[in-house]
Design an enzyme around this catalytic site. Structure first.
Site, PDB file in Angstrom:
ATOM      1  N   HIS A 157       0.805  -1.187  -0.023  1.00 58.13           N
ATOM      2  CA  HIS A 157       0.112  -0.056  -0.048  1.00 58.13           C
ATOM      3  C   HIS A 157       0.754   1.221  -0.102  1.00 58.13           C
ATOM      4  O   HIS A 157       1.561   1.585   0.950  1.00 58.13           O
ATOM      5  CB  HIS A 157      -0.936  -0.073   1.345  1.00 58.13           C
ATOM      6  CG  HIS A 157      -1.890  -0.970   1.082  1.00 58.13           C
ATOM      7  ND1 HIS A 157      -2.495  -1.771   2.236  1.00 58.13           N
ATOM      8  CD2 HIS A 157      -2.781  -1.323  -0.010  1.00 58.13           C
ATOM      9  CE1 HIS A 157      -3.450  -2.432   1.836  1.00 58.13           C
ATOM     10  NE2 HIS A 157      -3.521  -2.350   0.697  1.00 58.13           N
TER      11      HIS A 157
ATOM     12  N   GLU B 116       1.732   4.098   2.876  1.00 56.53           N
ATOM     13  CA  GLU B 116       2.331   3.335   4.055  1.00 56.53           C
ATOM     14  C   GLU B 116       3.698   3.757   4.017  1.00 56.53           C
ATOM     15  O   GLU B 116       4.643   2.593   3.955  1.00 56.53           O
ATOM     16  CB  GLU B 116       1.778   2.013   4.506  1.00 56.53           C
ATOM     17  CG  GLU B 116       0.325   2.238   4.492  1.00 56.53           C
ATOM     18  CD  GLU B 116      -0.408   0.689   4.399  1.00 56.53           C
ATOM     19  OE1 GLU B 116       0.405  -0.298   4.172  1.00 56.53           O
ATOM     20  OE2 GLU B 116      -1.596   0.602   4.250  1.00 56.53           O
TER      21      GLU B 116
ATOM     22  N   ARG C 167      -3.563   4.808  -2.020  1.00 58.88           N
ATOM     23  CA  ARG C 167      -3.212   3.205  -1.395  1.00 58.88           C
ATOM     24  C   ARG C 167      -2.795   2.074  -2.393  1.00 58.88           C
ATOM     25  O   ARG C 167      -2.278   1.294  -2.332  1.00 58.88           O
ATOM     26  CB  ARG C 167      -4.535   2.900  -0.382  1.00 58.88           C
ATOM     27  CG  ARG C 167      -4.611   1.647  -0.017  1.00 58.88           C
ATOM     28  CD  ARG C 167      -5.805   1.314   0.706  1.00 58.88           C
ATOM     29  NE  ARG C 167      -6.335   0.235   0.879  1.00 58.88           N
ATOM     30  CZ  ARG C 167      -6.090  -0.484   1.917  1.00 58.88           C
ATOM     31  NH1 ARG C 167      -5.409   0.081   2.851  1.00 58.88           N
ATOM     32  NH2 ARG C 167      -6.568  -1.763   2.119  1.00 58.88           N
TER      33      ARG C 167
ATOM     34  N   HIS D  18       2.815  -3.508   6.624  1.00 60.27           N
ATOM     35  CA  HIS D  18       1.776  -2.420   6.197  1.00 60.27           C
ATOM     36  C   HIS D  18       1.948  -1.478   7.515  1.00 60.27           C
ATOM     37  O   HIS D  18       2.737  -1.797   8.217  1.00 60.27           O
ATOM     38  CB  HIS D  18       0.299  -2.900   6.237  1.00 60.27           C
ATOM     39  CG  HIS D  18      -0.045  -3.837   5.004  1.00 60.27           C
ATOM     40  ND1 HIS D  18      -0.775  -3.315   4.103  1.00 60.27           N
ATOM     41  CD2 HIS D  18       0.252  -5.119   4.825  1.00 60.27           C
ATOM     42  CE1 HIS D  18      -1.147  -4.390   3.468  1.00 60.27           C
ATOM     43  NE2 HIS D  18      -0.594  -5.358   3.674  1.00 60.27           N
TER      44      HIS D  18
ATOM     45  N   GLU E 144       1.294  -4.534  10.857  1.00 63.05           N
ATOM     46  CA  GLU E 144       0.837  -3.026  10.848  1.00 63.05           C
ATOM     47  C   GLU E 144       1.892  -2.565  11.764  1.00 63.05           C
ATOM     48  O   GLU E 144       1.804  -2.468  12.997  1.00 63.05           O
ATOM     49  CB  GLU E 144      -0.502  -2.966  11.255  1.00 63.05           C
ATOM     50  CG  GLU E 144      -1.618  -3.718  10.058  1.00 63.05           C
ATOM     51  CD  GLU E 144      -1.843  -2.871   8.988  1.00 63.05           C
ATOM     52  OE1 GLU E 144      -1.535  -1.625   9.016  1.00 63.05           O
ATOM     53  OE2 GLU E 144      -2.709  -3.225   8.194  1.00 63.05           O
TER      54      GLU E 144
END
Lengths: 423, 423
Positions: A183, A186, A241, A310, A384
């Site tokens: 993405h 990020e 994204r 991510h 994440e």
């Protein structure tokens, strides 16, 4: 300070790169508005006063056209008095020219510095696609025995897709895959990927664990997994994204590459609307960025751990995302995740939650690690990274290195476990 | 220090104490019915753990006593017009029909100074859809606000004695057999408590009207939830908070107890919340006033493009602008939060107007909100008026989903409000 003045003006006026850059402290740039011809004339009078040493960036022209002038500090008071006395409106565009120049100098020097070696590369700042690709080449050149660069495909817009391979030999050794930046917005993930790459080259032969890993296994690292999206975040939309593919029949662009994998594709947990940020695409693997990895993984056939990175939310996740049924080795994954986040937290105290995707965040179908897991890659994880919403995607660059450092500890834990649990 | 930044912000590692089997009368003629876990966000397919018993499927319609749905002791602020302004009559396309353009959220314009979150909304018409294929689209409420302030406050002790239970209303449905066998104290759907905490915190921040003493979520200590047949969800919880702008060495955990009432995907959850003081009132007023003075000194027009910039940097001199923007954003985020959707403020993408004539700060700006779980970036134009110590006045208009090319750019394509109320 973000300023609207085109920087070309500044570049044109200074001696960048030369040691003798004139100090422009407290010089201001004023924008003068001349409402009619008489006022324009007045400004021209000002122009003629040589002792003021005014530097017109945009000279007097038509009434109504803005007039931009750099005013050296000693002349500021006089100029403003003049303008005010003649009813000429003005605003201060740049409060202090010097600071702007300094900033730009820094950037230019940084630009120059990065091209020399990975030791002078600035890991504590965000980079462009070109800079990251340049870094990769540098790293390979510096460590030809350990690092090589593979091209696994081309993006929708034709950019090469590169993967770094870290290997000490062997033939198709069991391998670990790490990807960042799937993405594009990020940014801390691509930046961390760059750091990981350097870290591996530093630690091989120094760190027992990593050395043991690399003596038996290979590591594949795809730093910019969505190059088109990444370029777009630099040029047009920092919050982009998805990929940049065009969808026939829609004016909307892009597919969410983390909903495009062939695992639960079409099931709840992704959007069928091309204009949304979780659009799954017309069919699984429709995105070349995804398909390239799929092809690579299948043809390699010996990948044992797969980690997709991510941001943000501070989570460590394992399958499944598309269904609630627990993964067959769920307990093992949970234990491993726990160890990994414990290792991560040991550095700066950063707390991560962990669990399956569906239970920890939400249902998501067509996600990367659901597919890799279905291919038999038992240790499939998604991270994440920082933070938890305060800065979100716009994580200050000062946090890049700490984020990468702590995440590395978690990665190392997973890699070591994979090494010790061959299958 | 990195540690603070990363670690202490959210409900990570939350402890959830469970007191099994207690029922509790809340002293207002409402006793706790057998509990049903709130509906999960889109696509959460696993139902609650089950418990036998016919009573489970029938329960009180969650009638709330008179003092229940309000918020703290709010008052209409000076100059408040009609209680809620006009919600824009939207294009009410039935979700899923028409060209592939979704409708986003609620376009809402209202004059709110301070008030309860208990505006009555028209029932939302929604065509049934498979959960989680698309984010729920809301019809705009034609009328809002009979919002009235509430002074009722739940004693902390009472909340602390509430039980945590999760019971399915009906058997049936694909289950997670593992969950139902797990323990006597099944966990709530993960995230619901955090959801409620976020909504409560946005409301707290808005009501406090103090950009220098904003709070963020630290941990959820405990909570419970129940749902009524209308699928409205009531969450009672206790959580701790941190300062949004922590001062050096200062670690002051505030504590809040709240009752949050989610109206099944309609916006504007009703909040009833009390918090221990983080900052003494005098100190808070002092800091606000300092901030205010600083803001008054900023040169107008503000030459600000986005805060933070792409690299996450906020110029220290512009920090107060961000804080004030966040304060206004809190109002918006409170209103938009449902049991399924929550928000972070991603960026201040443009300043349209910054006025400080007479005394108050008059601030017209656009922020980008990051919406979970849809991942959408939503531009919201906000107009607020602030004076230290006075209730904040806010109006806003969030943008609908549109072509990605136009959205999300720095200037935003937020529609200029065509009617501007007089505050």
């Amino acid at each position: 300070m973000a300023l609207r003045v085109p920087l070309t003006h500044v570049r044109g006026k200074t001696l960048l790169g030369s040691p003798a850059v004139r100090k422009a402290s407290q010089h201001q740039v004023l924008r003068i508005s001349a409402a009619d011809e008489a006022q324009v004339q007045k400004v021209k009078e000002l122009e003629d006063l040589e002792h003021l040493q005014l530097d017109f960036w945009r000279g007097p022209g038509q009434p109504g056209s803005p007039i931009d002038v750099r005013v050296p500090f000693p002349s500021i008071q006089a100029v403003k008095a003049f303008l005010e006395a003649h009813g000429l409106g003005y605003t201060i565009m740049i409060e202090d020219v010097q600071s702007l120049l300094d900033e730009e100098q820094e950037q230019m020097f940084a630009f120059q510095a990065r091209s020399r070696s990975t030791d002078t590369f600035n890991y504590a700042t965000y980079h462009t696609l070109e800079e990251i690709y340049g870094f990769m080449d540098l790293l390979v050149a510096e460590h030809p025995q350990l690092v090589s660069k593979l091209q696994i495909g081309n993006t929708y817009e034709g950019r090469p897709i590169y993967v770094l391979k870290f290997s000490t030999g062997g033939n198709n050794r069991p391998a670990i895959w790490i990807d960042t930046g799937i993405h594009s917005r990020e940014w801390v993930t691509q930046a961390s990927g760059v750091w990981f790459a350097k870290k591996i080259t530093q630690d091989y032969g120094q760190d027992l664990t990593l050395t043991a890993i690399l003596d038996s296994m290979d590591i594949f690292l795809e730093i910019v997994t969505n190059p088109d999206g990444f370029a777009f975040t630099h040029s047009k939309n920092r919050m982009w994204r998805k990929t940049r593919s065009l969808t026939p029949g829609s004016s909307c662009v892009g597919v969410d590459p983390n909903r495009n994998w062939d695992a639960g594709f079409g099931m709840p947990g992704a959007s069928s609307n091309p204009c949304t940020d979780t659009y799954r695409g017309k069919f699984a693997n429709s995105e070349v960025e995804v398909k390239s990895i799929v092809d690579f993984v299948k043809s390699h056939g010996n990948i044992k751990a797969f980690v997709s990175i991510h941001s943000y939310s501070q989570l460590l996740l394992y399958p499944y995302g598309y269904k609630a049924e627990p993964a067959p080795n769920r307990d093992e994954l949970d234990q491993l995740a726990k160890s990994a986040v414990t290792a991560l937290a040991s550095l700066y105290g950063t707390k991560f939650k962990y669990g399956s995707i569906i239970k920890t965040i939400y249902q998501a179908s067509g996600s990367t690690i659901d597919w890799t897991y279905s291919q038999g890659i038992k240790y499939s994880f998604t991270f994440e990274l920082r933070d938890t919403g305060r800065y979100g995607f716009l994580l200050p660059a000062s946090q890049i290195v700490p984020t990468a450092q702590e995440t590395w500890l978690a990665l190392r834990t997973i890699m070591e476990y994979t090494l010790n649990h061959p299958y | 220090m990195q540690r603070r930044e990363a670690g202490s912000r959210t409900g990570l590692g939350a402890r959830r104490r469970v007191a099994a089997g207690k029922s509790c009368s809340l002293g207002e003629g409402v006793s706790i019915a057998p509990l049903v876990p709130c509906q999960r966000s889109r696509g959460w397919t696993s139902p609650a753990p089950r418990r036998g018993g016919a009573a489970a499927s029938r329960h009180r319609a969650g009638k709330l006593g008179p003092g229940r749905s309000g918020s703290g002791a709010g008052r209409r602020g000076p100059g408040a017009g009609s209680s809620a302004g006009r919600a824009r009559p939207g294009r009410t396309r039935a979700p899923g029909s028409g060209p592939p353009r979704g409708r986003r959220g609620v376009a809402r314009r209202g004059l709110i100074s301070s008030s309860a979150g208990a505006a009555h909304l028209e029932p939302v018409r929604r065509t049934p859809r498979p959960p989680a294929s698309m984010p729920p689209r809301l019809q705009p409420p034609p009328a809002s606000g009979t919002g009235r302030p509430r002074a009722a406050v739940l004693p902390l002790a009472l909340l602390l004695s509430l039980a945590l239970q999760g019971v399915a209303a009906a058997p049936a449905g694909a289950g997670e057999p593992e969950d139902s066998l797990r323990r006597q104290d099944p966990e709530l759907p993960r995230g619901l408590l955090e959801q409620a905490a976020r909504a409560a915190l946005h409301f707290v921040n808005f009501r406090a009207g103090s950009p220098s003493t904003l709070r963020v979520l630290a941990d959820v200590l405990e909570g419970r939830a129940r749902v009524n047949p209308k699928k409205e969800c009531q969450v009672d919880l206790v959580f701790t908070t941190d300062r949004y702008n922590p001062e050096e060495g200062e670690e002051r955990l505030g504590k809040c107890s709240a009752r949050v009432f989610f109206r099944n995907q309609k916006p504007r959850p009703a909040i009833n919340v009390t918090c221990t003081r983080l900052i003494e009132k005098n100190k808070r007023q002092q800091e606000d006033y300092l901030l205010y003075k600083h803001m008054k000194q900023l040169k107008t027009p503000l030459d600000v493009v986005s805060i933070p910039d792409s690299h996450g940097h906020i110029d220290p001199s512009l920090r107060p602008i961000w804080d004030l923007a966040f304060l206004g954003g809190s109002y918006v985020m409170w209103e938009k939060t449902t049991q399924f959707l929550h928000y972070y403020m991603a960026q201040l993408s443009s300043v349209n107007q910054w006025k400080t004539n007479d005394d108050a700060i008059d601030f017209d700006y656009t922020v980008l909100l990051h919406e979970f779980s849809t991942q959408e970036i939503i531009p919201c134009r906000i107009h607020l008026v602030w004076y230290p110590g006075k209730p904040l006045k806010v109006k806003y208009h969030c943008q609908e989903l549109q072509t990605p090319e136009a959205s999300g750019t720095e200037e935003g394509s937020a529609v200029a409000p065509t009617e501007l109320n007089n505050f």
